[in-house]
Design a protein around this motif. Structure first.
Motif, PDB file in Angstrom:
ATOM      1  N   MET A 160       1.397  -1.226   0.306  1.00  0.00           N
ATOM      2  CA  MET A 160      -0.296   0.093   0.145  1.00  0.00           C
ATOM      3  C   MET A 160       0.857   1.454  -0.214  1.00  0.00           C
ATOM      4  O   MET A 160       0.834   2.559  -0.408  1.00  0.00           O
ATOM      5  N   PHE A 161       1.762   1.256   0.811  1.00  0.00           N
ATOM      6  CA  PHE A 161       3.330   2.317   0.796  1.00  0.00           C
ATOM      7  C   PHE A 161       4.248   1.828  -0.032  1.00  0.00           C
ATOM      8  O   PHE A 161       4.662   1.150   0.191  1.00  0.00           O
ATOM      9  N   ILE A 162       4.325   3.084  -0.493  1.00  0.00           N
ATOM     10  CA  ILE A 162       5.968   2.619  -1.136  1.00  0.00           C
ATOM     11  C   ILE A 162       6.786   3.777  -1.001  1.00  0.00           C
ATOM     12  O   ILE A 162       6.700   4.875  -1.357  1.00  0.00           O
ATOM     13  N   VAL A 163       8.041   3.795  -0.046  1.00  0.00           N
ATOM     14  CA  VAL A 163       8.606   4.602   0.355  1.00  0.00           C
ATOM     15  C   VAL A 163       9.476   5.805  -0.424  1.00  0.00           C
ATOM     16  O   VAL A 163      10.130   4.752  -0.788  1.00  0.00           O
ATOM     17  N   ASN A 164       9.583   6.858  -0.418  1.00  0.00           N
ATOM     18  CA  ASN A 164      10.310   7.571  -1.291  1.00  0.00           C
ATOM     19  C   ASN A 164      11.502   7.638  -0.372  1.00  0.00           C
ATOM     20  O   ASN A 164      10.810   9.342   0.498  1.00  0.00           O
ATOM     21  N   CYS A 165      12.243   8.059  -0.385  1.00  0.00           N
ATOM     22  CA  CYS A 165      13.089   8.461   1.033  1.00  0.00           C
ATOM     23  C   CYS A 165      14.041  10.027   0.147  1.00  0.00           C
ATOM     24  O   CYS A 165      13.142  10.827   1.286  1.00  0.00           O
ATOM     25  N   ALA A 166      13.610   9.878  -0.520  1.00  0.00           N
ATOM     26  CA  ALA A 166      14.372  11.171  -1.147  1.00  0.00           C
ATOM     27  C   ALA A 166      13.155  12.554  -0.602  1.00  0.00           C
ATOM     28  O   ALA A 166      13.658  13.401  -0.736  1.00  0.00           O
ATOM     29  N   LEU A 167      12.587  11.902  -1.304  1.00  0.00           N
ATOM     30  CA  LEU A 167      11.047  13.361  -1.255  1.00  0.00           C
ATOM     31  C   LEU A 167      11.294  13.067   0.660  1.00  0.00           C
ATOM     32  O   LEU A 167      10.417  14.736   1.210  1.00  0.00           O
ATOM     33  N   ILE A 168      11.795  12.084   1.768  1.00  0.00           N
ATOM     34  CA  ILE A 168      10.960  12.249   2.629  1.00  0.00           C
ATOM     35  C   ILE A 168      12.458  12.997   3.576  1.00  0.00           C
ATOM     36  O   ILE A 168      12.001  13.794   4.207  1.00  0.00           O
ATOM     37  N   TYR A 169      13.692  13.466   2.697  1.00  0.00           N
ATOM     38  CA  TYR A 169      15.140  13.565   2.849  1.00  0.00           C
ATOM     39  C   TYR A 169      14.772  15.333   2.435  1.00  0.00           C
ATOM     40  O   TYR A 169      14.681  16.694   3.297  1.00  0.00           O
ATOM     41  N   GLY A 170      13.392  15.461   1.533  1.00  0.00           N
ATOM     42  CA  GLY A 170      13.500  16.776   0.610  1.00  0.00           C
ATOM     43  C   GLY A 170      12.327  17.258   2.188  1.00  0.00           C
ATOM     44  O   GLY A 170      12.765  18.433   2.519  1.00  0.00           O
ATOM     45  N   LEU A 171      11.632  16.759   1.692  1.00  0.00           N
ATOM     46  CA  LEU A 171      10.472  17.653   3.192  1.00  0.00           C
ATOM     47  C   LEU A 171      11.236  18.098   4.741  1.00  0.00           C
ATOM     48  O   LEU A 171      11.290  18.993   5.388  1.00  0.00           O
ATOM     49  N   LEU A 172      12.176  17.348   4.872  1.00  0.00           N
ATOM     50  CA  LEU A 172      12.994  17.170   6.314  1.00  0.00           C
ATOM     51  C   LEU A 172      14.276  17.955   5.886  1.00  0.00           C
ATOM     52  O   LEU A 172      14.146  18.974   7.073  1.00  0.00           O
ATOM     53  N   ALA A 173      14.211  18.218   4.652  1.00  0.00           N
ATOM     54  CA  ALA A 173      15.523  19.830   4.906  1.00  0.00           C
ATOM     55  C   ALA A 173      14.303  21.256   4.800  1.00  0.00           C
ATOM     56  O   ALA A 173      15.252  22.000   4.980  1.00  0.00           O
ATOM     57  N   VAL A 174      13.447  21.025   3.795  1.00  0.00           N
ATOM     58  CA  VAL A 174      12.684  21.761   4.221  1.00  0.00           C
ATOM     59  C   VAL A 174      12.191  22.688   5.357  1.00  0.00           C
ATOM     60  O   VAL A 174      11.868  23.758   6.127  1.00  0.00           O
TER      61      VAL A 174
END
Length: 118
Positions: A1-15
């Motif tokens: 059901m979930f496919i983790v996109n780590c780059a997107l999560i790291y981008g969120l953490l950077a913002v």
């Protein structure tokens, strides 16, 4: 059901890190100028910071969902579409944060930080 996109999560953490840095520098500028008020800080966080942080987190979270599991998926909204929207939102908000951080660094330290290429 979930496919983790780590780059997107790291981008969120950077913002979110840029948002925190912006808030800390804003408090420092207000302290130096003598305009800091504890009463205004929660109102500022609630009105200006929380909605952006939560909306970015919601976009990133939605981009992690595998849309093929949804029964009502008609193919118009895909995971890739939400990923592009999340990156665009984070990029535009990061650009805004960097501009505000540069302004605050200029105010605090008197350092000339270039804001645009000429």
């Amino acid at each position: 059901m979930f496919i983790v996109n780590c780059a997107l999560i790291y981008g969120l953490l950077a913002v979110l890190g840029l948002i925190c840095l912006n808030v800390v520098l804003g408090v420092a500028v207000a302290l130096v100028q003598g305009t800091f008020s504890w009463r205004k800080l929660p109102q500022f966080l609630e009105a200006d910071i929380l909605p952006y942080g939560l909306s970015l987190a919601a976009l990133v979270g939605a981009a992690q969902i595998n849309m093929s599991f949804l029964a009502a998926n008609t193919g118009t909204v895909t995971r890739d579409t939400l990923t592009v929207i999340a990156w665009a939102a984070m990029g535009s908000y990061a650009a805004r944060m960097l501009q505000e951080i540069a302004q605050k660094v200029r105010t605090l330290f008197g350092i000339d930080v270039p804001t645009s290429a000429r």
